[in-house]
Scaffold this active site. Sequence first.
Site, PDB file in Angstrom:
ATOM      1  N   HIS A  60      -2.276  -0.326  17.293  1.00 31.53           N
ATOM      2  CA  HIS A  60      -0.803  -0.727  16.609  1.00 31.53           C
ATOM      3  C   HIS A  60      -1.012  -0.436  15.123  1.00 31.53           C
ATOM      4  CE1 HIS A  60       2.738  -3.170  15.532  1.00 31.53           C
ATOM      5  NE2 HIS A  60       3.093  -2.533  16.434  1.00 31.53           N
ATOM      6  N   ASP A 120      -7.558  12.649   2.058  1.00 26.14           N
ATOM      7  CA  ASP A 120      -8.570  12.991   1.184  1.00 26.14           C
ATOM      8  C   ASP A 120      -9.864  12.079   0.744  1.00 26.14           C
ATOM      9  OD1 ASP A 120      -7.511  15.708   0.982  1.00 26.14           O
ATOM     10  OD2 ASP A 120      -6.943  15.438  -1.091  1.00 26.14           O
ATOM     11  N   LYS A 167      -0.886   1.023  11.426  1.00 26.27           N
ATOM     12  CA  LYS A 167       0.123   1.892  10.909  1.00 26.27           C
ATOM     13  C   LYS A 167      -0.691   2.594   9.535  1.00 26.27           C
ATOM     14  CE  LYS A 167       2.820  -0.652  12.942  1.00 26.27           C
ATOM     15  NZ  LYS A 167       3.589  -0.011  14.252  1.00 26.27           N
ATOM     16  N   HIS A 223      11.639  -4.491  10.333  1.00 30.57           N
ATOM     17  CA  HIS A 223      10.289  -4.022  10.915  1.00 30.57           C
ATOM     18  C   HIS A 223       9.140  -4.534  10.090  1.00 30.57           C
ATOM     19  CE1 HIS A 223       7.421  -1.313  13.117  1.00 30.57           C
ATOM     20  NE2 HIS A 223       7.783  -1.942  14.001  1.00 30.57           N
ATOM     21  N   LYS A 233       6.192  -6.671   8.201  1.00 26.33           N
ATOM     22  CA  LYS A 233       5.341  -7.752   8.710  1.00 26.33           C
ATOM     23  C   LYS A 233       4.671  -8.255   7.363  1.00 26.33           C
ATOM     24  CE  LYS A 233       5.456  -5.424  12.517  1.00 26.33           C
ATOM     25  NZ  LYS A 233       5.937  -3.973  12.838  1.00 26.33           N
ATOM     26  N   ASP A 264       2.321 -18.609  -2.257  1.00 23.39           N
ATOM     27  CA  ASP A 264       2.351 -18.970  -4.016  1.00 23.39           C
ATOM     28  C   ASP A 264       2.891 -18.021  -4.608  1.00 23.39           C
ATOM     29  OD1 ASP A 264       1.813 -21.640  -2.976  1.00 23.39           O
ATOM     30  OD2 ASP A 264      -0.387 -21.493  -3.530  1.00 23.39           O
TER      31      ASP A 264
END
Length: 427
Positions: A345, A352, A347, A167, A169, A174
């Site tokens: 979408h 704090d 995440k 999952h 991404k 380089d």
Amino acid sequence: MGHPMWNELSYFLIIALFGIALFLLVVLWSVRRHRAPKLRIECSTPIDDLMPSLAGLTLGTAVAGNAVEVFENGAFFDALFERISLAQRSVHFETFLWKEGVLGQRLADALSERARAGKQVRVLLDATGCKKLGKAARQQMEDAGCKVVFFHDKKFRNIGVLNDRDHRKLVVIDGREAFVGGHCIVDTWLGDAQDNDHFADVSLRLQGPIVNSVQAAFSENWVGQTGDLFVGDDVFPALEPAGDVQIHAAFVKPESSAPAVKILHHTAICLARKRIWIQNPYFIPEPEAIDAFGDAVSRGVDVRVLMPSTSGSDNPMVQHAGHRNFEKLLRCGVRLFEYPHTLLHQKIMTIDGVWSAVGSSNFDDRSFDTNDEITLGIKDAATARRLDAVFEKYMPHAREIELAKWTRRSTWHKMKDNMFYLINEVL
């Protein structure tokens, strides 16, 4: 009629086969199970002073000297394609979801161009999420010299891990800069979240020593699928400081302990003293996590969660599964906001106003216990402010869930919530 002896033998064989199947399921469960982390920590030290602990618990190392740029929505791809076009040595690309379309073709063209220019281009794709990549794009990349590999494709050797998905991404260029976040290669990620056909998301561009850690995450699955090792300055160069941000990467899944992303999120909740703001498309916390949120509220922590509603989600079943525990969350004092206009979408979790978690992990059992994920723990007040600003941008257009109204939702709604919660780990 069959002979009584043969009937008895048939029954015996059926019972024996059932017993063997049950035994094998128990063995598989035993091999793959792990102890969930306890969600109680006696510690008064601020979270931004605990980076070595957070990194150590998640089997990583906190490194200083990094620079972070935040990219929202379709603007991310402009930055990504520009940096890919400038790659001088290598491009490593890993994603869960790639569907044939305008965006997919742009990416296939960009990666193919670099491969034809003699650069090392490695492409790691989840076999399930990228099954609609399109034969033409794959053939184009392979003909250009890209090495295209699928994670856990449907072959007999993978029968025990077909439910385990990649999952992540991420992109590493380089060995000197990396992109990590939630963006997928689907046309609905283009645009600026202006409607239901254009999703919202956040990814980061990273420079500095943390890039070696992101490269290590890519290497983990690349070696696991191909057996091929890569070394040298083209992929793991010595990296000088590029900024003043301290970061660590959580991605390891040890055999007998909880995955690093789960430990990271749960520990951060327990350490919060002022604020926990979460942005996540699939929010299905386990009961012990809900209790930890309640403990945080009792400490005076402002706990808020922003997520899409069923009308904004690409998978309303997941939203219904999350709804099952809304009442308990609300009674604990957690504030819940649903955004109806499109899929949010990103995440993200900020703590704090000084620490942030950003990556590919959803707040559910599938991400925390099963999938291969990557989440960055970032100590930087400026980055936290930037991510909180994304929360504040969408919140006025979201609907806050109120306990009194929520308990009066329809019986059919409650039935769907409970039904889909039963299968939340495989959604």
